[in-house]
Design an enzyme around this catalytic site. Structure first.
Site, short mmCIF file in Angstrom:
data_model
loop_
_atom_site.label_atom_id
_atom_site.label_comp_id
_atom_site.label_asym_id
_atom_site.label_seq_id
_atom_site.Cartn_x
_atom_site.Cartn_y
_atom_site.Cartn_z
N VAL A 153 0.87 -1.19 0.00
CA VAL A 153 0.00 0.00 0.00
C VAL A 153 0.90 1.24 0.00
O VAL A 153 1.68 1.45 0.94
CB VAL A 153 -0.93 0.01 1.23
CG1 VAL A 153 -1.81 1.27 1.20
CG2 VAL A 153 -1.80 -1.25 1.26
N HIS A 179 3.03 3.61 6.23
CA HIS A 179 2.42 2.97 7.40
C HIS A 179 3.50 2.26 8.18
O HIS A 179 4.42 1.68 7.63
CB HIS A 179 1.31 2.00 7.01
CG HIS A 179 1.67 1.03 5.93
ND1 HIS A 179 1.74 1.40 4.61
CD2 HIS A 179 1.98 -0.28 5.97
CE1 HIS A 179 2.07 0.35 3.88
NE2 HIS A 179 2.23 -0.69 4.68
P1 5GP Z 1 2.66 -3.41 3.30
O1 5GP Z 1 2.90 -4.73 2.61
O2 5GP Z 1 2.32 -2.33 2.30
O3 5GP Z 1 3.76 -3.04 4.23
O4 5GP Z 1 1.40 -3.63 4.24
C1 5GP Z 1 0.09 -3.34 3.87
C2 5GP Z 1 -0.79 -3.86 4.98
O5 5GP Z 1 -2.09 -3.33 4.81
C3 5GP Z 1 -0.95 -5.39 5.00
O6 5GP Z 1 -0.53 -5.88 6.27
C4 5GP Z 1 -2.45 -5.60 4.74
O7 5GP Z 1 -2.99 -6.68 5.48
C5 5GP Z 1 -3.04 -4.28 5.18
N1 5GP Z 1 -4.27 -3.91 4.50
C6 5GP Z 1 -4.52 -3.95 3.16
N2 5GP Z 1 -5.75 -3.52 2.90
C7 5GP Z 1 -6.30 -3.18 4.08
C8 5GP Z 1 -7.58 -2.64 4.45
O8 5GP Z 1 -8.46 -2.40 3.63
N3 5GP Z 1 -7.79 -2.42 5.77
C9 5GP Z 1 -6.84 -2.68 6.72
N4 5GP Z 1 -7.15 -2.43 7.98
N5 5GP Z 1 -5.62 -3.18 6.42
C10 5GP Z 1 -5.37 -3.43 5.10
#
Ligand code: 5GP
Length: 122
Positions: free
Chosen positions: A102, A106
């Site tokens: 995403v 975060h």
């Molecule tokens: P990244 O891989 O970008 O570091 O982590 C993205 C995180 O966002 C993942 O742990 C995934 O589970 C979480 N995530 C993706 N879509 C959503 C959503 O719609 N709501 C929430 N609460 N978490 C999400």
């Protein structure tokens, strides 16, 4: 070079109230909510409200008040969820090598059980 910010990313949509979330903490500049697919008993995401794609983008462009608020929000989540005593892990994935899914900054806050080694190589 920082990634251009995509205002249609899922966390931007959460910030606009277009997608629900389970909020843990909201501050002036930050929002913390439970990850939809938790990788540990506690798995909270802390995001700045501003349009920053990644940590490097945030540090380069954000105001000091936003950076301070973000760091305090992370620590508030750690305190509120009782993670400080037994420990926790904070991770921010960035870009292709970081496997960022995403493109809105975060911080993953993980805890509630032993988390094992930091990386598992496949
Ligand atoms: P990244 O891989 O970008 O570091 O982590 C993205 C995180 O966002 C993942 O742990 C995934 O589970 C979480 N995530 C993706 N879509 C959503 C959503 O719609 N709501 C929430 N609460 N978490 C999400």
């Amino acid at each position: 070079m920082p990634t251009p910010y995509d205002p249609q990313n899922i966390f931007a949509r959460i910030l606009r109230g277009e997608i629900p979330n389970k909020t843990v903490l909201e501050t002036e500049h930050s929002l913390a909510f439970h990850d939809i697919a938790p990788q540990a008993p506690v798995h909270v995401l802390v995001i700045p409200k501003g349009p920053y794609a990644s940590f490097d983008h945030f540090i380069e462009k954000a105001a000091p008040a936003e950076i301070a608020d973000f760091n305090r929000a992370i620590m508030q989540v750690i305190a509120d969820l009782g993670l400080a005593e037994m420990g926790y892990r904070i991770i921010s994935n960035a870009g292709v090598h970081g496997h960022q899914e995403v493109p809105h900054l975060h911080m993953h806050v993980l805890g509630g059980a032993p988390l094992g080694p930091m990386l598992q190589r496949s």
